[in-house]
Scaffold this motif. Structure first.
Motif, PDB file in Angstrom:
ATOM      1  N   ILE A  99      11.178   5.539   1.698  1.00 15.34           N
ATOM      2  CA  ILE A  99      10.350   6.018   2.433  1.00 15.34           C
ATOM      3  C   ILE A  99       9.260   4.937   3.236  1.00 15.34           C
ATOM      4  O   ILE A  99       9.055   4.830   4.394  1.00 15.34           O
ATOM      5  CB  ILE A  99       9.294   6.905   1.885  1.00 15.34           C
ATOM      6  CG1 ILE A  99      10.000   8.262   1.609  1.00 15.34           C
ATOM      7  CG2 ILE A  99       8.010   7.161   2.761  1.00 15.34           C
ATOM      8  CD1 ILE A  99       9.268   9.159   0.763  1.00 15.34           C
ATOM      9  N   THR A 100       9.057   3.708   2.183  1.00 13.95           N
ATOM     10  CA  THR A 100       8.193   2.822   2.672  1.00 13.95           C
ATOM     11  C   THR A 100       9.055   2.153   3.880  1.00 13.95           C
ATOM     12  O   THR A 100       8.345   1.705   4.975  1.00 13.95           O
ATOM     13  CB  THR A 100       8.105   1.981   1.547  1.00 13.95           C
ATOM     14  OG1 THR A 100       7.330   2.420   0.536  1.00 13.95           O
ATOM     15  CG2 THR A 100       7.177   0.841   1.905  1.00 13.95           C
ATOM     16  N   PHE A 101      10.043   1.683   3.727  1.00 15.36           N
ATOM     17  CA  PHE A 101      10.770   0.811   4.648  1.00 15.36           C
ATOM     18  C   PHE A 101      11.221   1.758   5.923  1.00 15.36           C
ATOM     19  O   PHE A 101      10.970   1.131   6.899  1.00 15.36           O
ATOM     20  CB  PHE A 101      12.207   0.345   4.162  1.00 15.36           C
ATOM     21  CG  PHE A 101      12.103  -0.557   2.828  1.00 15.36           C
ATOM     22  CD1 PHE A 101      11.053  -1.300   2.842  1.00 15.36           C
ATOM     23  CD2 PHE A 101      13.051  -0.648   1.744  1.00 15.36           C
ATOM     24  CE1 PHE A 101      10.825  -2.119   1.602  1.00 15.36           C
ATOM     25  CE2 PHE A 101      12.915  -1.467   1.007  1.00 15.36           C
ATOM     26  CZ  PHE A 101      11.818  -2.159   0.739  1.00 15.36           C
ATOM     27  N   ILE A 102      11.487   2.993   5.740  1.00 13.72           N
ATOM     28  CA  ILE A 102      11.343   3.557   7.067  1.00 13.72           C
ATOM     29  C   ILE A 102      10.117   3.755   7.912  1.00 13.72           C
ATOM     30  O   ILE A 102      10.035   3.459   9.155  1.00 13.72           O
ATOM     31  CB  ILE A 102      12.096   4.855   6.669  1.00 13.72           C
ATOM     32  CG1 ILE A 102      13.427   5.047   6.247  1.00 13.72           C
ATOM     33  CG2 ILE A 102      11.952   6.092   8.223  1.00 13.72           C
ATOM     34  CD1 ILE A 102      14.002   6.336   5.798  1.00 13.72           C
TER      35      ILE A 102
ATOM     36  N   LEU B 297      10.812  -6.827   6.872  1.00 15.63           N
ATOM     37  CA  LEU B 297      10.690  -8.018   5.931  1.00 15.63           C
ATOM     38  C   LEU B 297       9.303  -8.019   5.268  1.00 15.63           C
ATOM     39  O   LEU B 297       9.230  -8.372   4.082  1.00 15.63           O
ATOM     40  CB  LEU B 297      10.954  -9.227   6.648  1.00 15.63           C
ATOM     41  CG  LEU B 297      12.710  -9.380   7.050  1.00 15.63           C
ATOM     42  CD1 LEU B 297      12.961 -10.599   7.989  1.00 15.63           C
ATOM     43  CD2 LEU B 297      13.459  -9.338   5.807  1.00 15.63           C
ATOM     44  N   GLY B 298       8.180  -7.974   6.249  1.00 19.22           N
ATOM     45  CA  GLY B 298       6.936  -7.974   5.574  1.00 19.22           C
ATOM     46  C   GLY B 298       6.747  -6.857   4.574  1.00 19.22           C
ATOM     47  O   GLY B 298       6.283  -7.259   3.550  1.00 19.22           O
ATOM     48  N   ALA B 299       7.245  -5.704   4.835  1.00 18.27           N
ATOM     49  CA  ALA B 299       6.822  -4.441   3.616  1.00 18.27           C
ATOM     50  C   ALA B 299       7.637  -4.730   2.534  1.00 18.27           C
ATOM     51  O   ALA B 299       7.154  -4.477   1.444  1.00 18.27           O
ATOM     52  CB  ALA B 299       7.510  -3.102   4.385  1.00 18.27           C
TER      53      ALA B 299
ATOM     54  N   MET C 216       0.770  -1.311  -0.030  1.00 14.74           N
ATOM     55  CA  MET C 216      -0.234   0.024  -0.071  1.00 14.74           C
ATOM     56  C   MET C 216       0.870   1.402   0.177  1.00 14.74           C
ATOM     57  O   MET C 216       0.884   2.214  -0.586  1.00 14.74           O
ATOM     58  CB  MET C 216      -1.088   0.314   1.330  1.00 14.74           C
ATOM     59  CG  MET C 216      -1.971  -1.064   1.106  1.00 14.74           C
ATOM     60  SD  MET C 216      -3.227  -0.739   0.099  1.00 14.74           S
ATOM     61  CE  MET C 216      -4.461  -2.036   0.641  1.00 14.74           C
ATOM     62  N   LEU C 217       1.978   1.182   0.724  1.00 17.18           N
ATOM     63  CA  LEU C 217       2.744   2.607   0.891  1.00 17.18           C
ATOM     64  C   LEU C 217       3.540   2.651  -0.504  1.00 17.18           C
ATOM     65  O   LEU C 217       4.005   3.698  -0.829  1.00 17.18           O
ATOM     66  CB  LEU C 217       3.647   2.144   2.085  1.00 17.18           C
ATOM     67  CG  LEU C 217       3.201   2.436   3.462  1.00 17.18           C
ATOM     68  CD1 LEU C 217       3.908   2.204   4.457  1.00 17.18           C
ATOM     69  CD2 LEU C 217       2.735   4.006   3.416  1.00 17.18           C
ATOM     70  N   MET C 218       3.924   1.420  -1.024  1.00 13.76           N
ATOM     71  CA  MET C 218       4.766   1.700  -2.402  1.00 13.76           C
ATOM     72  C   MET C 218       3.586   2.345  -3.377  1.00 13.76           C
ATOM     73  O   MET C 218       3.867   3.298  -4.076  1.00 13.76           O
ATOM     74  CB  MET C 218       4.934   0.334  -2.846  1.00 13.76           C
ATOM     75  CG  MET C 218       6.250  -0.133  -2.174  1.00 13.76           C
ATOM     76  SD  MET C 218       7.735   0.747  -2.302  1.00 13.76           S
ATOM     77  CE  MET C 218       8.136   0.666  -3.991  1.00 13.76           C
ATOM     78  N   TYR C 219       2.439   1.916  -3.140  1.00 16.82           N
ATOM     79  CA  TYR C 219       1.224   2.500  -4.238  1.00 16.82           C
ATOM     80  C   TYR C 219       1.145   4.004  -3.896  1.00 16.82           C
ATOM     81  O   TYR C 219       1.228   4.813  -4.791  1.00 16.82           O
ATOM     82  CB  TYR C 219      -0.034   1.740  -3.805  1.00 16.82           C
ATOM     83  CG  TYR C 219      -1.118   2.518  -4.718  1.00 16.82           C
ATOM     84  CD1 TYR C 219      -1.344   2.224  -5.979  1.00 16.82           C
ATOM     85  CD2 TYR C 219      -2.111   3.260  -3.947  1.00 16.82           C
ATOM     86  CE1 TYR C 219      -2.429   2.774  -6.794  1.00 16.82           C
ATOM     87  CE2 TYR C 219      -3.128   3.988  -4.700  1.00 16.82           C
ATOM     88  CZ  TYR C 219      -3.268   3.814  -5.982  1.00 16.82           C
ATOM     89  OH  TYR C 219      -4.230   4.225  -6.609  1.00 16.82           O
TER      90      TYR C 219
END
Lengths: 240, 287
Positions: free
Chosen positions: B63-66, B195-197, B44-47
């Motif tokens: 940004i997603t990973f942080i 890891l999930g993200a 979702m965050l990647m989207y």
């Protein structure tokens, strides 16, 4: 160096330690003896902050009550816990490294060289998993691990537990060498005779209270020791 | 052979989820049932970053990973830390509750539709022996292997990696050695969340992402972890691949509607036949 004043520990409604006061001077080797369930391990755990306690623990003029358990090693305390508690799925070398978790690599390597001089058996086992060692070797490893942080006061919980008499003697001889090199040692022990033979001074703990204290050579000949050492039930049986 | 290639692709995702389960299990003894929701949030965050804000791929990933790292930290610090009675069953229940809450939040923010995340690489099909594989799938597989190697190096050789393993072996002894066990617990959640993200982000262009996806990816990752042996790093990786391939194989010979059922049939079989998993070992007994 260490001053414990009116320490009380409760497990729920059970009082495990009641107003215990102990003091240890720099360079001393002090043994606290007592039977099973007297509160020996509780006392060490309270000094290290692993159980909640009331009363004061002062180490080198610092009150430890606000110091988190995992920070006490940085103050110069080190504990060899009951049942050795080596990391069974890690190698002997890794166990030693973790003993110096708060120190830098160079310091750790220097200390590892030093302790394997004292415990040569560990050097042969560097790459083996600690869980595969014999009980005596695990005890040596636990002591060695506690020494890597270069402590000023070493706390030890029942080094003789589950060991053969020959090995107990070996462990205690290593401790006397450490004492000779200037380390202050406080150990709790059920095996009163072994502990008092090597210690300078002793305390006797019974049902959470200090009932006797004095020089080791005085305590060792004391009838009271035998009574405390054998435990309360024994005493009642004898008096009857 | 085609089922093998597609199996390895979905297996990579299960493997990453399974490793997340194992890391948390090893340091806390908990099964984190919100692991699947981390996957969804990653996608979702990647989207959001790529499509809605139009950022480039690199900053979108960053940004997603942080954010997900922080989500993991918050998860442990706020929700698990303040549970009054910290029994394992209570804490596991909290993770289930959080999974449901995260799913609800995802629905409110991103809606009920499947979201399409643009492809990260040019779409190509690579022909292999007996089948073909898309460039998208290759990215997934490569990222999974790379992550596994980086993580295993971290656990094996670095100071903090060793602290993680020490906490797994004995938390009291770790405290005695000066390791802050609470910090390690928190970090294990942060790494698992990351890891999930990662899994969610790399698979999103292939499968798209819907707010309910977390249930399946969580449960399948859990099956993979059990299959490989709960707590075993390489077991999780191998369990993920094996599960993906077996699933692909059965989807090939049976109606694909049964596909999802197989993960759970395998889970049951493992629990009946070898509960410790293929690579699980009993904890060493202290003498």
């Amino acid at each position: 160096m260490l001053k414990v004043t009116s320490l009380t520990v409760r497990y729920g409604s059970i009082v495990a330690l009641k107003n215990v006061s102990v003091h240890i001077k720099k360079g001393e080797f002090v043994a606290l003896i007592g039977s099973n369930g007297a509160g020996k391990t509780t006392l060490l755990n309270a000094i290290y902050g692993l159980v909640v306690s009331e009363g004061d623990v002062v180490f080198k003029n610092n009150n430890l009550s606000k110091v988190a358990s995992h920070k006490r090693i940085e103050m110069g305390l080190s504990l060899v816990p009951e049942g050795r508690r080596v990391f069974p799925n890690m190698t002997v070398f890794e166990n030693l490294e973790l003993g110096g978790f708060k120190k830098d690599k160079q310091f750790i390597n220097k200390k590892i060289d030093e302790v394997v001089n004292l415990f040569p058996v560990l050097k042969e086992r560097f790459r083996q998993l600690a869980g595969m060692l014999s009980g005596g070797e695990q005890q040596m490893l636990a002591i060695a691990r506690a020494l890597i942080s270069d402590p000023e006061l070493l706390l030890m919980d029942e080094p003789s537990m589950g060991l053969a008499p020959m090995v107990i003697k070996e462990v205690y001889e290593k401790l006397s060498i450490l004492k000779k090199n200037g380390l202050t040692i406080f150990l709790v022990e059920q095996n009163a005779m072994a502990a008092l033979k090597y210690a300078d001074r002793g305390y006797v703990l019974e049902n959470g209270k200090i009932v006797l204290q004095g020089k080791s050579n005085e305590l060792i000949n004391d009838n009271e020791i035998k009574r405390a050492y054998l435990g309360k039930e024994y005493k009642e049986k004898w008096e009857r | 052979m085609q089922f093998l290639y597609s199996g390895i692709t979905s297996g990579s995702i299960y493997a990453l989820v399974a490793i997340g389960f194992n890391i948390i299990y090893n340091t806390t003894g908990l099964i984190n049932f919100a692991q699947g929701e981390f996957v969804v949030l990653g996608g979702m965050l990647m989207y959001t970053t790529l499509t809605m804000f139009g950022l480039n791929i690199f900053s979108a990933f960053l940004i997603t990973f942080i954010l997900m790292f922080l989500v993991g930290i918050l998860f442990e610090r706020v929700f698990l830390r303040y549970v009054r009675l910290k029994t394992e069953i209570n804490l596991i229940t909290v993770t289930i509750a959080l999974a449901i809450i995260l799913r609800g939040i995802a629905m409110m923010i991103w809606g009920r539709d499947s979201l399409a995340v643009p492809s990260y690489v040019e779409e190509k099909t690579v022909l292999l022996v007996g089948g073909s594989i898309t460039s998208q799938s290759l990215v997934v597989i490569v990222v999974c292997f790379f992550t596994a190697i980086v993580l295993s190096t971290f656990f094996k050789y670095t100071k903090y990696g060793k602290a993680f393993r020490a906490c797994h072996d004995d938390q009291v002894a770790s405290t005695i050695c000066g390791i802050d066990v609470n910090l390690i617990r928190m970090l294990s959640f942060a790494i698992a969340s990351f890891l999930g993200a990662l899994a969610g982000a790399i698979v999103a262009p292939i499968t798209f992402v819907t707010y309910t996806d977390g249930v399946m990816s969580g449960l399948k990752g859990f099956s993979a972890a059990i299959l490989g042996g709960l707590g075993s790093f390489w077991g999780g990786l191998f369990g993920g691949f094996l599960l993906g391939v077996i699933e692909g194989f059965f989807a090939f010979i049976l109606p694909s509607g049964f596909k999802d059922a197989f993960a759970f049939i395998i889970l049951l079989l493992i629990l009946f036949v070898k509960p410790s998993g293929l690579f699980g070992k009993k904890k060493a007994v202290r003498v």
